[in-house]
Motif scaffolding. Structure first.
Motif, PDB file in Angstrom:
ATOM      1  N   THR A   1      39.072 -94.164  76.498  1.00 21.23           N
ATOM      2  CA  THR A   1      39.935 -95.538  76.151  1.00 21.23           C
ATOM      3  C   THR A   1      41.137 -95.039  74.918  1.00 21.23           C
ATOM      4  N   ILE A   2      42.085 -95.097  74.508  1.00 22.46           N
ATOM      5  CA  ILE A   2      42.641 -94.976  73.456  1.00 22.46           C
ATOM      6  C   ILE A   2      43.360 -96.702  73.467  1.00 22.46           C
ATOM      7  N   ILE A   3      43.160 -96.529  71.781  1.00 21.36           N
ATOM      8  CA  ILE A   3      43.321 -98.256  71.369  1.00 21.36           C
ATOM      9  C   ILE A   3      44.817 -97.780  70.889  1.00 21.36           C
ATOM     10  N   ALA A   4      44.560 -97.573  69.726  1.00 22.57           N
ATOM     11  CA  ALA A   4      45.062 -97.052  68.659  1.00 22.57           C
ATOM     12  C   ALA A   4      46.210 -95.923  68.983  1.00 22.57           C
ATOM     13  N   PRO A   5      47.583 -95.590  69.315  1.00 25.02           N
ATOM     14  CA  PRO A   5      48.317 -94.533  69.468  1.00 25.02           C
ATOM     15  C   PRO A   5      49.009 -93.687  68.340  1.00 25.02           C
ATOM     16  N   ALA A   6      48.831 -92.067  68.337  1.00 23.70           N
ATOM     17  CA  ALA A   6      49.192 -91.654  67.637  1.00 23.70           C
ATOM     18  C   ALA A   6      50.669 -91.814  66.827  1.00 23.70           C
ATOM     19  N   GLY A   7      49.898 -91.201  65.817  1.00 27.10           N
ATOM     20  CA  GLY A   7      51.345 -91.630  64.719  1.00 27.10           C
ATOM     21  C   GLY A   7      50.584 -93.053  63.714  1.00 27.10           C
ATOM     22  N   GLU A   8      49.526 -94.093  64.401  1.00 22.86           N
ATOM     23  CA  GLU A   8      49.286 -95.539  63.598  1.00 22.86           C
ATOM     24  C   GLU A   8      48.779 -95.112  62.456  1.00 22.86           C
ATOM     25  N   THR A   9      48.599 -95.712  60.906  1.00 24.36           N
ATOM     26  CA  THR A   9      48.316 -95.774  60.292  1.00 24.36           C
ATOM     27  C   THR A   9      46.979 -97.000  60.490  1.00 24.36           C
ATOM     28  N   VAL A  10      45.807 -96.978  59.872  1.00 26.47           N
ATOM     29  CA  VAL A  10      44.557 -97.976  60.885  1.00 26.47           C
ATOM     30  C   VAL A  10      43.306 -97.779  58.860  1.00 26.47           C
ATOM     31  N   LYS A  11      43.309 -98.693  59.007  1.00 22.44           N
ATOM     32  CA  LYS A  11      41.823 -98.970  57.824  1.00 22.44           C
ATOM     33  C   LYS A  11      40.730 -98.247  58.237  1.00 22.44           C
ATOM     34  N   ILE A  12      40.104 -97.775  57.655  1.00 18.20           N
ATOM     35  CA  ILE A  12      38.601 -97.351  57.222  1.00 18.20           C
ATOM     36  C   ILE A  12      37.893 -97.991  57.954  1.00 18.20           C
ATOM     37  N   GLY A  13      37.438 -97.805  59.104  1.00 17.94           N
ATOM     38  CA  GLY A  13      36.657 -98.974  59.943  1.00 17.94           C
ATOM     39  C   GLY A  13      37.452 -99.159  61.186  1.00 17.94           C
ATOM     40  N   THR A  14      37.901 -98.838  61.442  1.00 19.22           N
ATOM     41  CA  THR A  14      38.781 -99.610  62.621  1.00 19.22           C
ATOM     42  C   THR A  14      38.883 -99.160  64.023  1.00 19.22           C
ATOM     43  N   VAL A  15      38.265 -99.490  65.329  1.00 19.21           N
ATOM     44  CA  VAL A  15      37.928 -99.038  66.475  1.00 19.21           C
ATOM     45  C   VAL A  15      39.474 -98.531  66.528  1.00 19.21           C
ATOM     46  N   ILE A  16      39.539 -97.284  67.340  1.00 20.19           N
ATOM     47  CA  ILE A  16      41.254 -96.224  67.361  1.00 20.19           C
ATOM     48  C   ILE A  16      40.775 -96.323  69.497  1.00 20.19           C
ATOM     49  N   GLY A  17      39.923 -96.336  69.773  1.00 23.46           N
ATOM     50  CA  GLY A  17      38.908 -95.912  70.890  1.00 23.46           C
ATOM     51  C   GLY A  17      37.891 -96.079  71.622  1.00 23.46           C
ATOM     52  N   ARG A  18      37.679 -95.739  72.949  1.00 24.93           N
ATOM     53  CA  ARG A  18      36.834 -96.429  73.452  1.00 24.93           C
ATOM     54  C   ARG A  18      36.020 -95.033  74.297  1.00 24.93           C
ATOM     55  N   ILE A  19      35.040 -94.475  74.796  1.00 29.41           N
ATOM     56  CA  ILE A  19      34.086 -93.817  75.616  1.00 29.41           C
ATOM     57  C   ILE A  19      32.977 -94.696  76.379  1.00 29.41           C
ATOM     58  N   ALA A  20      33.387 -94.995  77.900  1.00 31.54           N
ATOM     59  CA  ALA A  20      32.604 -95.539  78.909  1.00 31.54           C
ATOM     60  C   ALA A  20      31.976 -94.284  79.086  1.00 31.54           C
ATOM     61  N   ALA A  21      30.599 -94.859  79.308  1.00 33.21           N
ATOM     62  CA  ALA A  21      29.807 -93.414  79.757  1.00 33.21           C
ATOM     63  C   ALA A  21      29.996 -93.458  80.981  1.00 33.21           C
ATOM     64  N   ALA A  22      29.881 -92.168  81.792  1.00 36.83           N
ATOM     65  CA  ALA A  22      30.564 -91.979  82.917  1.00 36.83           C
ATOM     66  C   ALA A  22      28.684 -91.169  84.164  1.00 36.83           C
ATOM     67  N   PRO A  23      29.127 -91.997  85.086  1.00 36.57           N
ATOM     68  CA  PRO A  23      27.268 -92.446  85.336  1.00 36.57           C
ATOM     69  C   PRO A  23      27.114 -90.266  86.193  1.00 36.57           C
ATOM     70  N   VAL A  24      25.875 -89.813  85.843  1.00 35.74           N
ATOM     71  CA  VAL A  24      25.527 -88.362  86.062  1.00 35.74           C
ATOM     72  C   VAL A  24      25.242 -87.973  87.282  1.00 35.74           C
ATOM     73  N   ALA A  25      26.436 -87.456  87.917  1.00 39.84           N
ATOM     74  CA  ALA A  25      25.421 -86.973  90.098  1.00 39.84           C
ATOM     75  C   ALA A  25      26.278 -85.463  90.204  1.00 39.84           C
ATOM     76  N   ALA A  26      25.746 -84.836  90.782  1.00 38.16           N
ATOM     77  CA  ALA A  26      25.030 -83.472  90.757  1.00 38.16           C
ATOM     78  C   ALA A  26      26.238 -83.400  91.544  1.00 38.16           C
ATOM     79  N   GLY A  27      27.513 -82.134  91.011  1.00 36.05           N
ATOM     80  CA  GLY A  27      28.963 -81.828  91.608  1.00 36.05           C
ATOM     81  C   GLY A  27      28.283 -81.185  93.074  1.00 36.05           C
ATOM     82  N   PRO A  28      29.657 -80.794  94.093  1.00 40.51           N
ATOM     83  CA  PRO A  28      29.660 -80.366  94.933  1.00 40.51           C
ATOM     84  C   PRO A  28      29.240 -78.880  95.497  1.00 40.51           C
ATOM     85  N   ALA A  29      28.681 -78.926  96.575  1.00 37.45           N
ATOM     86  CA  ALA A  29      28.303 -77.388  96.122  1.00 37.45           C
ATOM     87  C   ALA A  29      29.848 -76.690  95.861  1.00 37.45           C
TER      88      ALA A  29
END
Length: 399
Positions: free
Chosen positions: A55-83
């Motif tokens: 999930t992108i919070i700060a878009p490309a081209g934006e200037t932010v302070k050090i330590g700013t949260v610019i995005g998040r990654i939500a853990a995806a459930p682990v599942a076996a793929g189809p044959a």
């Protein structure tokens, strides 16, 4: 997981979100590069610590302070793929992706040697180029003759004039932090130093002979080629010890001398010139110099250069010859008081023992701060470099 702009140095307070390497909502793999940020000193990539959905919070081209949260990654459930499902594609560095596109290399067929199986630019180089077959148009593949009018537009004698409302032919682009920093430092150098340049030339015949004689063994033993730069680094260390003012700088009313040689090597990057530093270069062997320079080049291509790699230089070397420059005036890298400019090697007629002979010659330029370095010292320094590279056997045997 939060993606934060990391601390990259005490003097760096903000950063530009240069570009996202993955789209909002895209699945990312662990250790995959997801974002590229720029400060006024370096460009670096941010990698995913976990696999999941971005999930992108700060878009490309934006200037932010050090330590700013610019995005998040939500853990995806682990599942076996189809044959029969296709295996996940390995992570690829941006430099490798660009190089693969240029050389028409199939990334899926390349085993990655980087962290987490990441495909690096070196992996692409090793894989070699694979030409891509482009199908010919049906008309070209047909064996039947093609009428003139079927494949060529008939000539038009009376064309309407071009409209007046043409698209603008100029573009306005905001300067990147690195480019702004370069511009500021160049203007500071002009304003705050008394910069002069002295010139000389060197006969590289004996260096070229040494490289031809030892390069294959050098490569097999150390994994890097024997280049010109290691000779000039060692020559500069010799000259800096003989003329310490060139290795010093002014701090207020004091002159700070250095009893060591931290040599900055100017390397052209996509977004500007960077000068990583060879620390205690006077203690390094030839192969260590070449290995460190190669490591810096890889870091720059993969945006992994750290602030620490750029700090602490006492003298710099710039090789404009790799771009074909025959002669130039290098500019100082403050607070340093000297910079050596190397140039293209060119066969030229020179006088030797009363005879005109052809020799591989290189023009050398030393720019120096005249507030601390006298003309006599500058000329003596450059003459000492010339002597070392024209008689390099002693340097090579010691190094």
């Amino acid at each position: 997981m939060e993606i934060k702009v990391p601390e990259v140095g005490e003097s760096v307070h903000d950063a530009l979100v240069a570009r996202w390497l993955k789209e909002d909502g895209a699945a990312v793999a662990k250790d995959e590069a997801v974002c590229e940020i720029e400060t006024d000193k370096i460009t670096l990539e941010l990698n995913a610590d976990i696999a999941g959905i971005l999930t992108i919070i700060a878009p490309a081209g934006e200037t932010v302070k050090i330590g700013t949260v610019i995005g998040r990654i939500a853990a995806a459930p682990v599942a076996a793929g189809p044959a029969g499902a296709e295996p996940a594609k390995p992570p690829v560095s941006p430099s490798a992706r660009k190089l693969a596109a240029e050389k028409s290399v199939d990334l899926a067929a390349i085993p990655g040697s980087g962290r987490g199986g990441r495909v690096t630019a070196e992996d692409v180089v090793k894989a070699g180029s694979q030409p891509v077959e482009t199908p010919l148009p049906q008309a070209v593949r047909s064996e039947e003759p093609i009428p003139y009018a079927a494949h060529l537009e008939p000539p038009t004698l009376n064309r309407e004039p071009a409209p007046d409302n043409r698209e603008p032919r100029t573009r306005r682009v905001v300067m990147t932090p690195i480019r702004r920093r370069i511009a500021e430092r160049l203007m500071t150098t002009r304003r705050e130093t008394a910069m002069l340049t002295t010139f000389n030339e060197a006969d590289l015949s004996r260096i070229i002979e040494l490289r031809k004689k030892h390069n294959e063994h050098f490569l097999q033993r150390h994994g890097v080629k024997l280049g010109f730069m290691s000779f000039f680094v060692k020559a500069c260390c010799e000259a800096l010890q003989a003329f310490p003012a060139v290795n010093a700088f002014i701090d207020g009313n004091d002159i700070v001398y250095h009893d060591y040689c931290n040599i900055g090597i100017a390397i052209g990057a996509e977004k500007g010139l960077v000068v990583p530093v060879l620390r205690d270069a006077e203690r390094l062997h030839f192969f260590e110099i070449e290995q460190q320079i190669e490591a810096f080049a890889v870091k720059i291509r993969e945006n992994r250069l750290a602030i620490a790699d750029l700090e602490g230089g006492t003298f710099s070397i710039s090789n404009g010859g790799v771009y074909g420059s025959l002669l130039s005036t290098p500019i100082l890298n403050p607070p340093q008081s000297g910079v050596l400019g190397m140039h293209a090697v060119q066969d030229r007629p020179v006088a030797r023992d009363g005879q005109v002979v052809i020799r591989p010659m290189m023009y050398l330029a030393l720019s120096y701060d005249h507030r601390i370095v006298d003309g006599r010292e500058a000329v003596g320094f450059l003459k000492r470099v010339k002597e070392c590279v024209e008689e390099p056997e002693e340097l090579f045997l010691e190094g």
